[in-house]
Design a protein around this motif. Structure first.
Motif, mmCIF file in Angstrom:
data_model
loop_
_atom_site.group_PDB
_atom_site.id
_atom_site.type_symbol
_atom_site.label_atom_id
_atom_site.label_comp_id
_atom_site.label_asym_id
_atom_site.label_seq_id
_atom_site.Cartn_x
_atom_site.Cartn_y
_atom_site.Cartn_z
ATOM 1 N N THR A 15 -10.555 -5.991 -2.557
ATOM 2 C CA THR A 15 -10.357 -4.988 -3.601
ATOM 3 C C THR A 15 -9.190 -5.313 -4.532
ATOM 4 O O THR A 15 -9.314 -5.145 -5.755
ATOM 5 C CB THR A 15 -10.181 -3.594 -2.986
ATOM 6 N N PRO A 16 -8.032 -5.784 -4.032
ATOM 7 C CA PRO A 16 -6.954 -6.137 -4.968
ATOM 8 C C PRO A 16 -7.372 -7.193 -5.997
ATOM 9 O O PRO A 16 -6.972 -7.109 -7.163
ATOM 10 C CB PRO A 16 -5.858 -6.676 -4.045
ATOM 11 N N GLU A 19 -15.016 1.638 -2.974
ATOM 12 C CA GLU A 19 -13.580 1.785 -3.146
ATOM 13 C C GLU A 19 -12.916 2.636 -2.086
ATOM 14 O O GLU A 19 -11.714 2.641 -1.973
ATOM 15 C CB GLU A 19 -13.277 2.373 -4.529
ATOM 16 N N SER A 52 -4.546 -0.771 -2.579
ATOM 17 C CA SER A 52 -5.082 -2.020 -3.123
ATOM 18 C C SER A 52 -4.356 -2.418 -4.394
ATOM 19 O O SER A 52 -4.140 -3.604 -4.656
ATOM 20 C CB SER A 52 -6.583 -1.882 -3.396
ATOM 21 N N SER A 91 -9.259 -4.513 2.254
ATOM 22 C CA SER A 91 -7.880 -4.749 1.829
ATOM 23 C C SER A 91 -7.713 -6.090 1.146
ATOM 24 O O SER A 91 -6.835 -6.260 0.306
ATOM 25 C CB SER A 91 -6.949 -4.660 3.053
ATOM 26 N N ILE A 133 -7.264 3.964 -5.241
ATOM 27 C CA ILE A 133 -7.101 2.716 -4.488
ATOM 28 C C ILE A 133 -5.644 2.264 -4.591
ATOM 29 O O ILE A 133 -5.362 1.093 -4.853
ATOM 30 C CB ILE A 133 -8.054 1.616 -4.996
#
Length: 506
Positions: free
Chosen positions: A289-290, A33, A440, A286, A437
């Motif tokens: 992770t979202p 993360e 994200s 980038s 995060i």
């Protein structure tokens, strides 16, 4: 359209000494993360550049900071204006490029899709190279690639460059929020951040107003919409080069180190110069992770769906308003563009209420010894969750032909206010609740919002013709009503959900 702040507001004050962003909250999965970087910096090294007061963007005069915020905000407004102004060029496009109306709608959908995808790349690039170079290059490209949409040889070329210009314009939805938080400390950032946050949502409303009235597209060539856009873009480029300083502290220190190496000694260096960044790994982080956040965190998923639904409805209005006001009430194109004033007035009311909400958040902070829980940010979304469906229901039941046309415009005012309140509450909550995060979390929200905004206009005409203006608008009102309890629920149990989340700050 989408807003994706690359950094959290609360972390920017902590990079003043070394140019590095410390971890505020233990990362639940440190090896995944945290953005990948390597290298160590000895802050006691006399040749390691640190931030002096004259270098600190927060120490700039207030007028200088506000000028930068206004230029950034108007640049963002121009980028989203470009998304909606296309709605008033569809008839001319269909005639000149020999296509059908359904294909011309893609000019909005592809542009908004570009706005959603761009932040996944722009964010990591800004962390390596700074804000200004991203602003300037992206806006020059935004200007250059708008020319083929103003004078397209065929429909395929037009649509391809609409998508590309969306990608270029997305820089101000992914990086600009970080610039605002670079310029103001935590105690003063709320109002300028509110000004910036509302600008990309006013943009889609300004598009129909100008496209329908000022350009008078019934009497001039549709290309004038893009000609005026080109003029606006050119002015913004000049302002970006002359009025917006670099605000990202690691890059400011890199520039300082270069000057010191030339003037004094080659030993000087900035922390960012000794860190080993892999651009590929940063972009991959980038990107994936979202989507991990959406798949594994239900609270983030529901909040993202809520804001995405509202943006989808806003963009659906570009196809629905001509049906409501032209087909039902007999408006012309000019008057239909002016019908969007209601939503715009609602958004301005939301912005004008910001001092009250600043007072509310200060009061909550005092109750919690200066450290209010993230759920406090949902208070504004609670009000928005009530106003938005009320506005849509008013619009739905005033679209009958025998009801005066002012009815749906009045109904759009609370919808505009509620939408801004919801966006403000959801954005600030995601940034604070998912601090490890945060970038994200905002990228996930941006991707989902852009998807809804791209898809909703495609079925708007069919839905309104099949269900009628009352039934279709009432359906949208019902969907927003189903989502309205979310801020009340998460205000009560959000802390418990964060404690059990693998992503959120406990």
């Amino acid at each position: 359209m989408a807003t994706n702040n690359s950094e959290t507001i609360t972390l920017n004050d902590d990079i003043e000494k070394t140019g590095q962003t410390p971890k505020q909250v233990p990362d639940p999965e440190p090896e995944v993360e945290r953005r990948p970087s390597a290298g160590s910096v000895d802050s006691s090294d006399p040749y390691c550049c640190s931030l002096a007061p004259e270098d600190d963007p927060k120490q700039l005069p207030a007028w200088r900071k506000w000028l930068a915020v206004i230029v950034i905000s108007t640049s963002s407004l121009c980028a989203t204006f470009a998304s909606s102004v296309a709605a008033f060029t569809e008839t001319g496009l269909a005639q000149d490029l020999h296509t059908v109306h359904e294909v011309t709608i893609l000019s909005i959908s592809l542009y908004v899709l570009g706005l959603g995808i761009g932040p996944l790349v722009m964010g990591p690039l800004s962390e390596l190279y700074g804000r200004n170079i991203i602003y300037r290059i992206s806006y020059v490209l935004f200007f250059a690639f708008t020319w083929p949409t103003a004078f397209p040889p065929d429909m395929a070329t037009y649509l391809v460059f609409r998508f590309i210009t969306g990608l270029c314009g997305s820089a101000f939805l992914s990086v600009a929020g970080g610039s605002v938080s670079d310029l103001f400390d935590n105690h003063t950032v709320a109002t300028p951040m509110a000004v910036y946050t509302i600008s990309p949502f006013i943009g889609p409303v300004v598009g129909p107003l100008i496209g329908g009235y000022v350009f008078i597209v019934q009497n001039t060539d549709w290309r004038w919409c893009y000609r005026v856009l080109l003029i606006w873009q050119f002015v913004q480029i000049i302002l970006l080069y002359t009025c917006v300083p670099e605000t990202y502290v690691p890059v400011i220190l890199k520039h300082k180190a270069r000057k010191l190496r030339k003037a004094e000694s080659e030993k000087y260096y900035a922390p960012i110069e000794v860190q080993k960044h892999s651009l590929f790994r940063m972009i991959m982080f980038s990107v994936y992770t979202p989507f991990k956040l959406l798949f594994f965190d239900r609270m983030a998923l529901l909040l993202d769906m809520w804001s995405a639904l509202l943006l989808g409805i806003l963009y659906l209005a570009f196809q629905a308003f001509p049906i409501i006001f032209e087909e039902v009430h007999g408006f012309n194109v000019q008057s239909t563009g002016l019908a969007f004033l209601g939503i715009g007035v609602g958004m301005v009311i939301a912005l004008a209420s910001q001092p009250y909400w600043n007072w509310v958040f200060r009061r909550e902070a005092e109750k919690n010894n200066g450290h209010p829980p993230p759920e406090v940010r949902l208070l504004i979304a609670q009000v928005g969750g009530v106003l938005a469906p009320i506005g849509l229901f008013i619009m739905a039941f005033t679209t009958y032909k025998h009801v005066h046309w002012i009815g749906p415009i009045i109904g759009s005012i609370p919808f505009g206010t509620g939408t801004c309140f919801i966006f403000t509450g959801v954005f600030t909550y995601l940034v604070t609740a998912y601090r490890p995060i945060a970038a994200s979390a905002m990228a996930a929200n941006s991707a989902m919002r852009s998807t809804f905004a791209a898809v909703f206009p495609l079925f708007a005409a069919q839905m309104y013709h099949r269900l009628g203006t009352v039934g279709a608008t009432a359906l949208l009102a019902g969907l927003t009503t189903l989502m309205a309890p979310l801020p009340f629920i998460f205000y009560k149990i959000g802390a418990r959900l964060r404690a059990n989340s693998r992503f959120a700050a406990a």
